[in-house]
Scaffold this active site. Structure first.
Site, PDB file in Angstrom:
ATOM      1  CG  HIS A  37      -1.734   1.196   1.470  1.00 29.29           C
ATOM      2  ND1 HIS A  37      -3.102   1.181   1.561  1.00 29.29           N
ATOM      3  CD2 HIS A  37      -1.381   2.499   1.657  1.00 29.29           C
ATOM      4  CE1 HIS A  37      -3.543   2.413   1.771  1.00 29.29           C
ATOM      5  NE2 HIS A  37      -2.519   3.231   1.837  1.00 29.29           N
ATOM      6  CD  GLU A  38       1.803   3.337   3.709  1.00 27.61           C
ATOM      7  OE1 GLU A  38       1.917   4.438   3.153  1.00 27.61           O
ATOM      8  OE2 GLU A  38       0.796   3.033   4.372  1.00 27.61           O
TER       9      GLU A  38
HETATM   10 ZN   LIG Z   1      -2.363   5.276   2.178  1.00 24.06          ZN
END
Ligand SMILES: [Zn+2]
Length: 181
Positions: free
Chosen positions: A142-143
């Protein structure tokens, strides 16, 4: 201590869609970015990760709180940073829970790899090579997505997989489907 403003998608969608540039040199500026990310994440106890573009710095730096799974319960640990992260292996795609500090109150079920090998620099500027499994892989993926302007709403496969939470009259928490305008 420098708690930065987190850019919200509702106000800064163009900025959050930008691709971030690699960090050419691990210097004081990079250390300050890492510190600001940590201070900002600490001010948001519900957060488990943050990417530099979310505090309006278009550099390839992320932090996240790797967790430990005990008795099926995942608990976030202390934040660690990754600079110029590169995914060199990704496998085991599954659906899992997702959310983002740039989308407060919004959650979803996305499909992401649950096994990830990532190289880059650690927060001391040393080359690193890490393997993440389970939900930790979801968080790191996600990051790193943020660095390419990819947001969790892009990983939603069915519109009904995106939701907010509210309490019904019986006091139970229920999902309310949500459409991003
Ligand atoms: Zn995020």
């Amino acid at each position: 201590m420098a708690v930065r403003k987190i850019l919200l998608y509702s106000e800064h969608r163009e900025t959050l869609r930008e691709k971030s540039g690699a960090v050419p040199l691990f210097n004081r500026t990079v250390r300050r970015i890492i510190r600001d990310l940590k201070d900002t994440l600490q001010a948001h106890s519900e957060g488990i990760g943050l990417a530099a573009p979310q505090i309006n710095i278009q550099k390839r730096v992320v932090i996240f709180r790797p967790g430990l799974e005990t008795d099926g319960e995942w608990r976030a640990g202390l934040p660690v940073a990754l600079v110029n992260p590169e995914i060199v292996e990704a496998s085991g795609k599954r659906r899992d829970f997702d959310g983002c500090l740039s989308f407060p109150g919004l959650y979803g079920e996305t499909t992401r790899p649950h096994h990830l090998r990532v190289t880059g620099l650690d927060e001391a500027g040393r080359p690193c090579d890490h393997v993440y499994d389970g939900f930790n892989a979801v968080v790191v993926h996600h990051e790193i997505d943020h660095l390419d302007g990819i947001l969790f709403i892009d990983r939603i496969e069915n519109p009904q997989d995106l939701y907010t939470l509210r309490r019904n009259e019986q006091g139970d928490t229920i999902r309310v489907p949500f459409t991003v305008g």
